[in-house]
Enzyme design. Structure first.
Site, PDB file in Angstrom:
ATOM      1  N   LYS A   1       2.496  16.555  -3.323  1.00 51.32           N
ATOM      2  CA  LYS A   1       2.244  16.586  -2.213  1.00 51.32           C
ATOM      3  C   LYS A   1       2.006  17.826  -1.636  1.00 51.32           C
ATOM      4  O   LYS A   1       1.042  18.480  -1.061  1.00 51.32           O
ATOM      5  CB  LYS A   1       2.889  15.905  -1.136  1.00 51.32           C
ATOM      6  CG  LYS A   1       2.736  14.096  -1.569  1.00 51.32           C
ATOM      7  CD  LYS A   1       2.523  13.306   0.086  1.00 51.32           C
ATOM      8  CE  LYS A   1       1.881  12.082  -0.214  1.00 51.32           C
ATOM      9  NZ  LYS A   1       2.152  11.167   0.733  1.00 51.32           N
TER      10      LYS A   1
ATOM     11  N   LYS B   1      -4.161   6.444  -0.936  1.00 54.33           N
ATOM     12  CA  LYS B   1      -4.924   6.671   0.405  1.00 54.33           C
ATOM     13  C   LYS B   1      -5.466   7.832   0.540  1.00 54.33           C
ATOM     14  O   LYS B   1      -6.254   8.086   1.461  1.00 54.33           O
ATOM     15  CB  LYS B   1      -3.715   6.252   1.262  1.00 54.33           C
ATOM     16  CG  LYS B   1      -3.232   4.997   1.401  1.00 54.33           C
ATOM     17  CD  LYS B   1      -2.272   4.925   2.782  1.00 54.33           C
ATOM     18  CE  LYS B   1      -1.163   4.105   2.688  1.00 54.33           C
ATOM     19  NZ  LYS B   1       0.141   4.613   2.976  1.00 54.33           N
TER      20      LYS B   1
ATOM     21  N   LYS C   1      -3.353   7.595  -9.556  1.00 59.01           N
ATOM     22  CA  LYS C   1      -2.937   6.370  -8.972  1.00 59.01           C
ATOM     23  C   LYS C   1      -3.992   6.162  -8.079  1.00 59.01           C
ATOM     24  O   LYS C   1      -4.594   6.849  -7.554  1.00 59.01           O
ATOM     25  CB  LYS C   1      -1.532   6.069  -8.547  1.00 59.01           C
ATOM     26  CG  LYS C   1      -1.294   7.149  -7.377  1.00 59.01           C
ATOM     27  CD  LYS C   1      -0.060   6.837  -6.712  1.00 59.01           C
ATOM     28  CE  LYS C   1       0.076   7.597  -5.544  1.00 59.01           C
ATOM     29  NZ  LYS C   1       1.082   7.427  -4.623  1.00 59.01           N
TER      30      LYS C   1
HETATM   31  P1  TYM Z   1       3.074   4.445   0.844  1.00 64.63           P
HETATM   32  O1  TYM Z   1       2.682   4.443   2.347  1.00 64.63           O
HETATM   33  O2  TYM Z   1       2.560   5.658   0.303  1.00 64.63           O
HETATM   34  O3  TYM Z   1       2.722   3.018  -0.089  1.00 64.63           O
HETATM   35  C1  TYM Z   1       3.101   1.939   0.561  1.00 64.63           C
HETATM   36  C2  TYM Z   1       3.446   1.123  -0.679  1.00 64.63           C
HETATM   37  O4  TYM Z   1       2.506   1.106  -1.620  1.00 64.63           O
HETATM   38  C3  TYM Z   1       2.862   1.118  -2.919  1.00 64.63           C
HETATM   39  N1  TYM Z   1       1.540   2.071  -3.733  1.00 64.63           N
HETATM   40  C4  TYM Z   1       1.355   1.305  -4.649  1.00 64.63           C
HETATM   41  N2  TYM Z   1       1.683   0.476  -5.666  1.00 64.63           N
HETATM   42  C5  TYM Z   1       1.004   0.253  -6.872  1.00 64.63           C
HETATM   43  N3  TYM Z   1       0.019   0.995  -6.982  1.00 64.63           N
HETATM   44  C6  TYM Z   1      -0.814   2.062  -6.189  1.00 64.63           C
HETATM   45  N4  TYM Z   1      -1.825   2.633  -6.587  1.00 64.63           N
HETATM   46  C7  TYM Z   1       0.190   2.319  -5.159  1.00 64.63           C
HETATM   47  N5  TYM Z   1       0.151   3.094  -4.212  1.00 64.63           N
HETATM   48  C8  TYM Z   1       0.970   2.719  -3.211  1.00 64.63           C
HETATM   49  C9  TYM Z   1       3.871   2.323  -2.615  1.00 64.63           C
HETATM   50  O5  TYM Z   1       4.979   2.418  -4.079  1.00 64.63           O
HETATM   51  C10 TYM Z   1       4.742   1.694  -1.649  1.00 64.63           C
HETATM   52  O6  TYM Z   1       5.532   0.679  -1.989  1.00 64.63           O
HETATM   53  N6  TYM Z   1       7.667   6.599   1.379  1.00 64.63           N
HETATM   54  C11 TYM Z   1       6.770   5.114   1.443  1.00 64.63           C
HETATM   55  C12 TYM Z   1       7.053   4.559   2.692  1.00 64.63           C
HETATM   56  C13 TYM Z   1       8.670   4.373   2.843  1.00 64.63           C
HETATM   57  C14 TYM Z   1       9.298   3.257   2.457  1.00 64.63           C
HETATM   58  C15 TYM Z   1      10.673   3.427   3.262  1.00 64.63           C
HETATM   59  C16 TYM Z   1       9.168   2.321   1.357  1.00 64.63           C
HETATM   60  C17 TYM Z   1       9.262   5.023   3.998  1.00 64.63           C
HETATM   61  N7  TYM Z   1      10.265   4.334   4.124  1.00 64.63           N
HETATM   62  C18 TYM Z   1      11.737   2.689   2.933  1.00 64.63           C
HETATM   63  C19 TYM Z   1      10.115   1.568   1.337  1.00 64.63           C
HETATM   64  C20 TYM Z   1      11.566   1.765   1.934  1.00 64.63           C
HETATM   65  C21 TYM Z   1       5.482   5.758   1.179  1.00 64.63           C
HETATM   66  O7  TYM Z   1       4.970   6.706   1.436  1.00 64.63           O
HETATM   67  O8  TYM Z   1       4.663   4.650   0.905  1.00 64.63           O
END
Ligand code: TYM
Length: 329
Positions: free
Chosen positions: A117, A202, A199
């Protein structure tokens, strides 16, 4: 500590929620709920995390609502799970500060998402981006979480939460449960449609990277038509064929057909037939989510989020009180 098993997970309200977020995260929360009736589930909208990249205030508040609606539209039942905004529970940031003070810089410097990032956002490498995994650890540890279902990219952060929990427990006595991570191997890392080396994301610069949960049938068709394929024309899964394998994984997730059956179905057929069928299945898969999404009332949603915040805070405030006492505050 609770006797019911507890899972906690979250998604950032940063715009487009795509198939990767659905199958990597939300789908697994729902599957776990189906498998284990006696499960306590916390589905957080991690709005504080979103701020590590500049967000226009009016867009952020809309995205928060939209994500909460999507949780419900995807099948998370607010009478069964706790849906809440991270910022409704100030204990998240309080605990994050306390944990910051025991987290070695070197651990944070190792985080691959921070490295990626900061590479992507060279003009805004802020302190929040660096300490982001500590806030995530606080999210998880506040609730005595047993399992955190996430995609592959978040695994390292959950492992760090374990490290931090262990360190705190060693310093101040048993306080935090060490969380396990749950990653579904099939959907752990959906790849970008326009570049299977990356991957699905978003924050991608092109909308041809992903299928959003709100894409209309026309858009789905356009995106699948344009999706990159490998050389050759067979519908065959394999490491050397990352693009078609990714599309087959999506096909399999959307239809619950096995990869083997998909291969069989398309023997003697080409990418065109496969893509047409994938488009149809994806449109059918998204239709009920989109229908439910448009039917959710704003006032009802506000009440759900308010209630979720109250429920979450009951647990979080107890944990922070315990932590304060242990620390000597
Ligand atoms: P975030 O918002 O980037 O993504 C949300 C969830 O989607 C999963 N994900 C994917 N899984 C499979 N293939 C992909 N291409 C893909 N892109 C995203 C992510 O692994 C995630 O599970 N830091 C985290 C959010 C967070 C969180 C937490 C998660 C904050 N606190 C506590 C679990 C527990 C994040 O940025 O996810």
């Amino acid at each position: 500590m609770t006797s019911k098993k507890r899972i906690f997970s979250g998604i950032q309200p940063t715009g487009i929620i795509h198939l990767g977020n659905y199958f990597g995260a939300i789908y697994n929360w729902i599957q776990l709920l189906k498998k284990e009736k006696d499960l306590d589930v916390f589905c957080c909208i991690v709005d504080y995390h979103a701020l590590t990249v500049f967000q226009k205030p009016e867009v952020l508040s809309e995205n928060i609502k939209q994500l909460a609606k999507l949780y419900i539209a995807c099948g998370l039942d607010p009478s069964r799970v706790t849906i809440f905004r991270q910022s409704a529970v100030p204990e998240h940031t309080e605990l994050a500060w306390l944990l910051n003070c025991i987290t070695p810089m070197a651990e944070l410097e190792r985080m691959t998402q921070y490295k990626d990032k900061s590479e992507q956002h060279k003009s805004n490498i802020n302190a929040g981006l660096f300490t982001y995994p500590v806030l995530m650890a606080a999210d998880i540890l506040l609730y005595d979480t047993d399992f955190v279902p996430v995609g592959e990219d978040q695994k390292q952060h959950v492992e760090l939460a374990r490290v931090i929990a262990k360190k705190f427990n060693n310093l101040y006595g048993e306080t935090f449960k060490e969380p396990g991570v749950y990653v579904n191997p099939v959907s752990a890392r959906l790849r970008a449609l326009d570049n299977p080396e990356k991957k699905m994301s978003k924050s991608a610069s092109s909308e041809y990277n992903y299928i959003s949960l709100t894409d209309t049938p026309d858009i789905v068709e356009k995106k699948i038509k344009k999706a990159v394929t490998d050389s050759g024309s067979e519908i065959k899964y394999g490491e050397a064929r990352p693009a078609i394998s990714n599309l087959m994984t999506i096909y399999s997730l959307a239809t619950e057909m096995s990869i083997k059956d998909i291969e069989k179905k398309f023997i003697g057929k080409g990418y065109g037939d496969f893509k047409k069928s994938l488009t149809e299945h994806l449109v059918n898969f998204l239709k009920p989510i989109q229908k439910k999404l448009s039917a959710i009332d704003d006032n009802e949603l506000e009440a759900i989020l308010k209630n979720g915040g109250i429920e979450a805070r009951k647990i979080a405030s107890k944990k922070v009180a315990e932590v304060r006492e242990k620390i000597g505050l």
